[in-house]
Design an enzyme around this catalytic site. Structure first.
Site, PDB file in Angstrom:
ATOM      1  N   HIS A  41       0.804  -1.214   0.000  1.00  0.00           N
ATOM      2  CA  HIS A  41       0.000   0.000   0.000  1.00  0.00           C
ATOM      3  C   HIS A  41       0.843   1.273   0.000  1.00  0.00           C
ATOM      4  O   HIS A  41       0.287   2.358  -0.199  1.00  0.00           O
ATOM      5  CB  HIS A  41      -0.941   0.020   1.206  1.00  0.00           C
ATOM      6  CG  HIS A  41      -2.213  -0.734   0.974  1.00  0.00           C
ATOM      7  ND1 HIS A  41      -2.325  -2.087   1.221  1.00  0.00           N
ATOM      8  CD2 HIS A  41      -3.430  -0.347   0.493  1.00  0.00           C
ATOM      9  CE1 HIS A  41      -3.556  -2.487   0.925  1.00  0.00           C
ATOM     10  NE2 HIS A  41      -4.247  -1.459   0.473  1.00  0.00           N
ATOM     11  N   VAL A  93      -4.991  11.261  13.202  1.00  0.00           N
ATOM     12  CA  VAL A  93      -6.417  11.014  13.429  1.00  0.00           C
ATOM     13  C   VAL A  93      -6.599   9.900  14.460  1.00  0.00           C
ATOM     14  O   VAL A  93      -7.413  10.013  15.388  1.00  0.00           O
ATOM     15  CB  VAL A  93      -7.117  10.671  12.106  1.00  0.00           C
ATOM     16  CG1 VAL A  93      -8.559  10.261  12.353  1.00  0.00           C
ATOM     17  CG2 VAL A  93      -7.062  11.857  11.156  1.00  0.00           C
ATOM     18  N   GLY A  94      -5.854   8.825  14.323  1.00  0.00           N
ATOM     19  CA  GLY A  94      -5.945   7.742  15.302  1.00  0.00           C
ATOM     20  C   GLY A  94      -5.562   8.199  16.698  1.00  0.00           C
ATOM     21  O   GLY A  94      -6.194   7.809  17.694  1.00  0.00           O
ATOM     22  N   LYS A  95      -4.556   9.052  16.786  1.00  0.00           N
ATOM     23  CA  LYS A  95      -4.136   9.553  18.099  1.00  0.00           C
ATOM     24  C   LYS A  95      -5.207  10.442  18.719  1.00  0.00           C
ATOM     25  O   LYS A  95      -5.462  10.380  19.926  1.00  0.00           O
ATOM     26  CB  LYS A  95      -2.824  10.327  17.944  1.00  0.00           C
ATOM     27  CG  LYS A  95      -2.209  10.770  19.253  1.00  0.00           C
ATOM     28  CD  LYS A  95      -0.873  11.442  19.025  1.00  0.00           C
ATOM     29  CE  LYS A  95      -0.259  11.872  20.360  1.00  0.00           C
ATOM     30  NZ  LYS A  95       1.047  12.547  20.146  1.00  0.00           N
ATOM     31  N   GLY A 104      -7.126   8.092   7.713  1.00  0.00           N
ATOM     32  CA  GLY A 104      -6.805   9.464   8.098  1.00  0.00           C
ATOM     33  C   GLY A 104      -5.379   9.704   8.508  1.00  0.00           C
ATOM     34  O   GLY A 104      -4.938  10.858   8.547  1.00  0.00           O
ATOM     35  N   GLY A 105      -4.635   8.665   8.860  1.00  0.00           N
ATOM     36  CA  GLY A 105      -3.254   8.847   9.271  1.00  0.00           C
ATOM     37  C   GLY A 105      -3.089   8.685  10.784  1.00  0.00           C
ATOM     38  O   GLY A 105      -4.063   8.516  11.536  1.00  0.00           O
ATOM     39  N   ASN A 106      -1.850   8.764  11.233  1.00  0.00           N
ATOM     40  CA  ASN A 106      -1.548   8.574  12.648  1.00  0.00           C
ATOM     41  C   ASN A 106      -2.185   9.645  13.531  1.00  0.00           C
ATOM     42  O   ASN A 106      -2.623   9.366  14.647  1.00  0.00           O
ATOM     43  CB  ASN A 106      -0.032   8.571  12.863  1.00  0.00           C
ATOM     44  CG  ASN A 106       0.629   7.332  12.304  1.00  0.00           C
ATOM     45  OD1 ASN A 106       0.007   6.282  12.197  1.00  0.00           O
ATOM     46  ND2 ASN A 106       1.894   7.444  11.934  1.00  0.00           N
TER      47      ASN A 106
END
Length: 865
Positions: free
Chosen positions: A449, A522-524, A518-520
């Site tokens: 990916h 967003v998860g954080k 969304g990327g790191n």
């Protein structure tokens, strides 16, 4: 009813085993038997599932009937759960819409929202790159090329069914050439050729290595820049990048199938079939992925062509795709999901309902988007007489990581299972083997990916989720635990408990997908808002170390305030404040030194220890330490005192005769002082001659002739000047003198070291010159009050001595002999600088060394060594 079904099941299984045995006996090769066994196993699984559903139907478990259904919940409870699910979805979407309207102006200024053309009065969120990219390319070229593929396919099925694969291959190559250019077409053809050449070795490991290398070329900066120069726009380069990434999987599938099949089936795995597989246009740019075996079998199968049936399938498929496209466009017009995810402040300030609505909208939009992106090629596969992979399942119905991977991208899941998971052992291996094969599968997915950091986190979360789910299933499958569950929990309770466990898995599944989409960051944000933000925190930073502080919380509203009880805490210790000074106590002995320092305050914490650091060069550096740090002082240099010789062994005596004894002895192991003459020189601190003393005190040279020569840039004598200019030896009055090599030997390091003292100091090296027959005094030198000059014939080194104090200590004494001579030194090879070394000795027995550095354009310098 149930006994009849069980008997039917046993009869079917016996029949399948019998067919398998007969086919194995007649099989022409072991490979054919293995392939047939796989087909039989698949058929067995299908028939077993059919029997299972029939048994549930007979028991009233699926399709109704008179029998009760204990596995299902009451109807009112099921309806209540459905109502809560739909209502929570709708309300969460409403909150996400409200947040989008609230930050619409900010998002428009920051990202440039597009004016809505489909929905008047609404702006469109353009921040989803994949959706905007493929919709733009689809409108411009790809949809027209897919329509051309459909036309070629239907005509070939109608007229030349036998040659349909080759017609579609030629059309795919032409479409690739038209869209990617000759260079892009050459890159894909080169990848296919290299993969086919490596597959000839029939080594799966080598095939995988080749595939990974080809895939890694997409991430080499130099190669990327070269490919970008082929196209006028960035979008054209990205089209090549996406296409090559997907084609790498197709090349890998063909190569591995080629390695696994025997020689009898090589005709169906020719290079021509590989090109037909790689350049099949409906799956060319973005998938879905179809394994080569499935593609070749279905492409060879000739079915009856019905224009009416195909036309109805096409119309229904177009209506369905248009509906999905309309729904996706409506979502990004009502909720600015991707724009809000690209900006942290709105997410951090949004309510929990809005936060959940944005998360649901994000994953559901991803689902609807791939219904469109996979739905178009799947429709064309159906029109070509092929069976496409199943379209993604709705993410709101997924409650486990395993189901998500099996049901969302079915083609990719089949590829991973067939070519990575099962060959590495899969679930049939040991626990460590299963962990390794699963980790390797998700590592490849993350790398394929793109290999960015957030993709590795996403892969790790999915690996962890799949492993935990598999572990829980293995634990619950133990017969003892199953008996306990069935004994203490009813079927309905078990179903509710299953829903509770599935909710935990679903929440982590949504979190992992948010990292992927969304990327790191967003998860954080979601992790902090859900799991951390429940407890409000405050960090007080301007505090003193080792100090008590009291805190309390006060909450107030219009009716008053409430104050909590105080809590008192002490901060940790810090480094001691102030400065630390170390002072040695004189005199310093030769083995030890007494040091003292002032004690420090305990304001930053109790002083736990003092650390004194000593180096071999005599540097001492103390530091005072608490549990929070250390305070260091400036280093202090201490020179130990001289010491008498140590390590002197007794003499060895040997009897020679009645009147003679031979005595042998060795020098001390640690001489510390080299000789008695040096000791007298150091003890009496003798001064040089009066003439030399006056010269040093008044910055004058020993003789007037030399002084005038230095002041006027002249040499002491014309005879010496000619000798130096013409590289000749000095006159006979100066001979014989020490040669340069003799001087180098005289300045070699001393043979002894003062290894006795605890703190070692520097030592001085002196020249001891041996006398021979006297000659006339050297011309040009004042010999008043001095002994006659001597000729220097040899040189040795005295042992070093410890000197306490500065580096200008006394030199050695050489009895009462007076020396006077000039030692010639070779001039530098690459300059006009001339160094003259002169040894002068006075009547007092001191030997002094002077070096004149004379340059024709600089003022002479005198250095006392």
């Amino acid at each position: 009813m149930r006994p009849n079904l069980e008997y039917q099941t046993q009869a079917w299984l016996s029949k399948i085993r019998k067919q398998e045995f007969e086919y194995t006996k007649k099989a022409s090769s072991r490979e054919d038997a293995r392939n047939h066994r796989q087909v039989v196993i698949n058929a067995t699984e299908t028939q077993t599932r059919t029997i299972y559903f029939l048994s549930r139907e007979a028991a009233g478990g699926v399709c109704g009937g008179a029998a009760p259904r204990p596995m299902l919940l009451p109807a009112w409870e099921t309806r209540l759960y459905g109502l809560l699910a739909v209502g929570s979805h709708l309300y969460a979407f409403y909150e996400a819409h409200q947040v989008s309207r609230k930050y619409e102006a900010v998002m428009d200024r920051k990202f440039g929202l597009e004016p809505g053309t489909l929905f008047q009065g609404l702006k469109k969120d353009p921040m989803d790159f994949e959706w905007s990219y493929w919709i733009e390319w689809g409108r411009e070229r790809i949809l027209w090329l897919l329509a051309g593929h459909l036309l070629v396919s239907q005509v070939s099925r109608l007229l030349v069914e036998k040659y349909k694969p080759w017609c579609l291959m030629v059309y795919g190559m032409a479409a690739c050439w038209l869209l990617l250019g000759i260079k892009g077409f050459a890159v894909i053809l080169l990848h296919a050729t290299i993969s086919f050449a490596v597959a000839q070795f029939q080594l799966s490991l080598l095939t995988w290595l080749c595939s990974l290398i080809l895939l890694s070329t997409l991430r080499i900066p130099a190669v990327e820049e070269a490919k970008r120069k082929w196209y006028d726009t960035e979008n054209e380069y990205y089209l090549l990048l996406f296409t090559v990434s997907v084609r790498c999987l197709f090349c890998t599938s063909f190569s591995l199938e080629y390695c696994w099949h025997g020689p009898a089936q090589k005709s169906s795995h020719s290079f021509l079939w590989m090109l037909a597989y790689v350049f099949y246009y409906p799956t060319f740019h973005n998938g879905p992925l179809v394994n080569f075996d499935e593609f070749s079998k279905q492409m060879r199968r000739q079915e009856a062509f019905s224009l009416k049936t195909n036309l109805s399938v096409l119309i229904v498929g177009i209506i369905r795709i248009f509906f999905w496209w309309f729904l996706a466009e409506l979502m990004i017009h009502l909720m600015y999901i991707h724009a809000l995810y690209s900006s942290a402040p709105p997410l951090e300030a949004a309510s929990y309902w809005a936060l959940g609505g944005l998360a649901l909208a994000q994953v559901l939009f991803f689902y609807v988007k791939y219904l469109v992106l996979y739905g178009v090629p799947a429709l064309l596969l159906q029109m070509d007489g092929l069976k496409p992979p199943a379209l993604p399942c709705c993410v709101s119905l997924m409650h486990s990581f395993t189901k998500m991977w099996r049901s969302f991208d079915v083609g990719l899941h089949r590829f991973l299972v067939r070519y990575i998971y099962v060959p590495m052992g899969g679930s049939q291996s040991s626990l460590l083997g299963t962990l390794f094969s699963t980790a390797l599968t998700f590592a490849f997915v993350s790398y394929w990916h793109g290999g960015q950091s957030y993709l590795w986190y996403w892969g790790a979360l999915n690996w962890l989720g799949v492993i935990v789910e598999s572990g829980v299933k293995r634990i619950l499958s133990v017969s003892v635990i199953q008996d306990l569950i069935e004994r203490f929990f009813s079927p309905r309770i078990r179903r509710r408990l299953h829903a509770v466990l599935a909710s935990v898995s679903t929440s982590m599944l949504i979190l992992s997908n948010l990292v992927f989409l969304g990327g790191n960051h967003v998860g954080k944000i979601y992790w902090n808002r859900i799991f951390v933000e429940g407890v409000q925190t405050f960090t007080d930073t301007v505090l003193s170390p080792y100090t008590f502080y009291s805190y309390y919380v006060q909450a107030s509203n219009v009716h008053g305030f409430t104050r909590s009880a105080s809590v008192t805490y002490r901060t940790k210790s810090g480094a001691p404040p102030g400065s630390l000074h170390l002072n040695p106590v004189s005199p310093v002995s030769h083995h030890s030194v007494l040091l003292y320092w002032t004690s420090l305050s305990n304001d930053s914490g109790p002083i736990e220890k003092y650390i004194l650091t000593c180096t071999s060069l005599g540097d001492l550096q103390p530091c005072a330490c608490t549990s929070g740090g250390c305070l260091k002082s400036q280093p202090v240099t201490v020179i130990t005192a001289q010491a008498p010789p140590e390590g002197l062994h007794p003499p060895m005596i040997e009897t020679i005769s009645s009147t003679e004894l031979a005595v042998e002895w060795s020098p001390p192991e640690k001489p510390n002082e080299p000789s008695s003459e040096l000791e007298r020189a150091l003890e009496h601190d003798l001064e040089p001659s009066s003439e030399l003393e006056r010269a040093l005190e008044h910055d004058l040279e020993p003789s007037s002739e030399l002084e005038r020569a230095l002041e006027h840039d002249l040499e002491p004598s014309s005879e010496l000047e000619r000798a130096l200019e013409h590289d000749l030896e000095p006159p006979s009055e100066l001979e014989p003198a020490l040669e340069p090599s003799d001087l180098e030997r005289a300045l070699e390091p001393p043979p002894y070291e003062n290894t006795n003292s605890r703190l070692r100091t520097g030592s001085r090296t002196t020249l001891a010159l041996q006398p021979t027959n006297p000659r006339k005094p050297t011309s040009g030198m004042d010999s008043n009050s001095r002994a006659p000059g001597r000729t220097l014939t040899a040189s040795t080194l005295l042992s070093p001595c410890q000197v306490q104090g500065s580096s200008t200590g006394q030199i050695t004494q050489n009895a009462a002999i007076v020396w006077r001579a000039i030692l010639p030194v070779s001039p530098p090879k690459n300059g006009n600088l001339l160094d003259l070394l002169q040894l002068i000795s006075g009547n007092d027995g001191h030997l002094d060394i002077f070096i004149w550095q004379y340059a024709f354009t600089n003022i002479p310098k005198v250095a006392n060594l």
